[in-house]
Write a protein that holds these residues in place. Sequence first.
Motif, PDB file in Angstrom:
ATOM      1  N   HIS A 108      38.644 100.729  60.538  1.00  0.00           N
ATOM      2  CA  HIS A 108      39.266 101.583  62.066  1.00  0.00           C
ATOM      3  C   HIS A 108      38.326 102.905  61.242  1.00  0.00           C
ATOM      4  CE1 HIS A 108      42.634  99.544  62.861  1.00  0.00           C
ATOM      5  NE2 HIS A 108      41.603  98.769  63.736  1.00  0.00           N
ATOM      6  N   ASN A 167      38.905  96.174  65.847  1.00  0.00           N
ATOM      7  CA  ASN A 167      39.718  95.059  65.193  1.00  0.00           C
ATOM      8  C   ASN A 167      39.223  93.795  64.533  1.00  0.00           C
ATOM      9  OD1 ASN A 167      42.298  93.824  65.747  1.00  0.00           O
ATOM     10  ND2 ASN A 167      43.359  95.666  65.601  1.00  0.00           N
ATOM     11  N   HIS A 182      42.691 100.974  70.897  1.00  0.00           N
ATOM     12  CA  HIS A 182      42.045 101.949  70.367  1.00  0.00           C
ATOM     13  C   HIS A 182      43.490 102.120  69.411  1.00  0.00           C
ATOM     14  CE1 HIS A 182      45.529 102.695  73.458  1.00  0.00           C
ATOM     15  NE2 HIS A 182      46.328 102.078  72.534  1.00  0.00           N
ATOM     16  N   TYR A 183      44.094 100.823  69.011  1.00  0.00           N
ATOM     17  CA  TYR A 183      45.191 100.602  68.022  1.00  0.00           C
ATOM     18  C   TYR A 183      44.621 102.072  66.366  1.00  0.00           C
ATOM     19  CZ  TYR A 183      46.738  97.525  70.697  1.00  0.00           C
ATOM     20  OH  TYR A 183      46.859  96.283  71.955  1.00  0.00           O
ATOM     21  N   CYS A 236      38.980 100.475  76.627  1.00  0.00           N
ATOM     22  CA  CYS A 236      39.187  99.051  74.956  1.00  0.00           C
ATOM     23  C   CYS A 236      38.285  97.381  76.086  1.00  0.00           C
ATOM     24  CB  CYS A 236      40.861  99.176  74.958  1.00  0.00           C
ATOM     25  SG  CYS A 236      41.061 100.808  73.964  1.00  0.00           S
ATOM     26  N   CYS A 293      43.985  95.933  76.462  1.00  0.00           N
ATOM     27  CA  CYS A 293      43.209  96.292  74.579  1.00  0.00           C
ATOM     28  C   CYS A 293      43.175  95.210  74.138  1.00  0.00           C
ATOM     29  CB  CYS A 293      44.461  96.763  74.566  1.00  0.00           C
ATOM     30  SG  CYS A 293      44.782  98.339  73.704  1.00  0.00           S
ATOM     31  N   ASN A 310      42.125  91.949  71.300  1.00  0.00           N
ATOM     32  CA  ASN A 310      42.533  91.946  70.023  1.00  0.00           C
ATOM     33  C   ASN A 310      42.151  91.277  69.772  1.00  0.00           C
ATOM     34  OD1 ASN A 310      43.841  92.340  67.615  1.00  0.00           O
ATOM     35  ND2 ASN A 310      45.745  92.938  68.140  1.00  0.00           N
ATOM     36  N   ARG A 365      48.306  98.339  75.794  1.00  0.00           N
ATOM     37  CA  ARG A 365      47.841  99.401  74.889  1.00  0.00           C
ATOM     38  C   ARG A 365      49.493 100.058  74.107  1.00  0.00           C
ATOM     39  NH1 ARG A 365      47.077 102.381  80.659  1.00  0.00           N
ATOM     40  NH2 ARG A 365      48.666 100.753  81.192  1.00  0.00           N
ATOM     41  N   MET A 366      49.296 100.896  72.626  1.00  0.00           N
ATOM     42  CA  MET A 366      50.188 100.931  72.326  1.00  0.00           C
ATOM     43  C   MET A 366      50.968 102.127  72.744  1.00  0.00           C
ATOM     44  SD  MET A 366      49.606 102.571  68.420  1.00  0.00           S
ATOM     45  CE  MET A 366      50.580 102.320  66.938  1.00  0.00           C
ATOM     46  N   ASP A 383      48.144  88.326  67.975  1.00  0.00           N
ATOM     47  CA  ASP A 383      47.075  89.076  67.277  1.00  0.00           C
ATOM     48  C   ASP A 383      45.929  88.612  66.811  1.00  0.00           C
ATOM     49  OD1 ASP A 383      46.317  91.400  66.278  1.00  0.00           O
ATOM     50  OD2 ASP A 383      48.235  92.112  64.914  1.00  0.00           O
TER      51      ASP A 383
END
Length: 298
Positions: free
Chosen positions: A88, A118, A134-135, A152, A173, A175, A193-194, A227
Amino acid sequence: MSFFETVEPEFGRFVLGNAPVRQLASGFDWVEGPVWFGDAGCLLFSDIPNNRILRWTPGEGVSTYRQPSNYANGHTRDRQGRLVSCEHGTRSVTRTEHDGRITVVADSFEGRPLNSPNDVIVAQDGGIWFSDPHYGIMTNYEGFVAEQENPCVVYRADPETGALEVMVDDMNCPNGLAFSRDEGRLYVADTGRMFSQDAKEIRVYDLVDGRPVKGRHFHTISPGCADGFRLDSDGNIWSSAADGVHCIAPDGRLLGKILVPELVSNLCFGGRAKHELYMTATTSLYRIILNRQGVQVP
């Protein structure tokens, strides 16, 4: 105390009644990205907010493998056994060479910096596939706040030229990532998305001539979301969830659960027969022995 919840009878063949969920280490902030090194007899995993990669070795416990780690998240090994990492902090994918040098695999697309790579997997042809949500740039907790300059998506880095190509672009998003054993399928988690209420799901794609096509819904984890996940040798998907790890059949049916007292972020198979499931779960590292073997590179 039961460590399992059986949904379909076949799940009973996958677990061992006398094999407990063991907490191997604790005291972290948010652990992720476990990867097993059988030749070294150890597991590496990230403690992202504390900017370090840790090593767990049977009989010895936890030690620091790399600090700072540039807020590394997911890891895998390539076909030569080298560590491939998503960072990151540098918004890049890197590879640790056998002599310890670190090579940047990818850090931009069409002249714009990546978001925050990620999760990462390596195909049989050596191509490096990674998700770029984008986390890591949305807060300073797992990296550094920055402007998002790319969508993303999931990329593939060419093993010879390093050129990036967008492979999956139909998610909010992306992952977690995993190939089926024959690389006929690609599984991708969409964790949304966050700070949004986006729907979360696992999607599956057929791979035709090395490209994902016919993307479709595969499974929705509840509670929590998928996740990170890995496959066993029979094609079952073992996915992170809020209540532990869920085992999902190749046809998308939930077979059963491994119950863990913390939210699980990611997992991998390891041990002498790839029959041990290692789980990173919020502040701790856990392990359980299964009657399954994982699919793992190399």
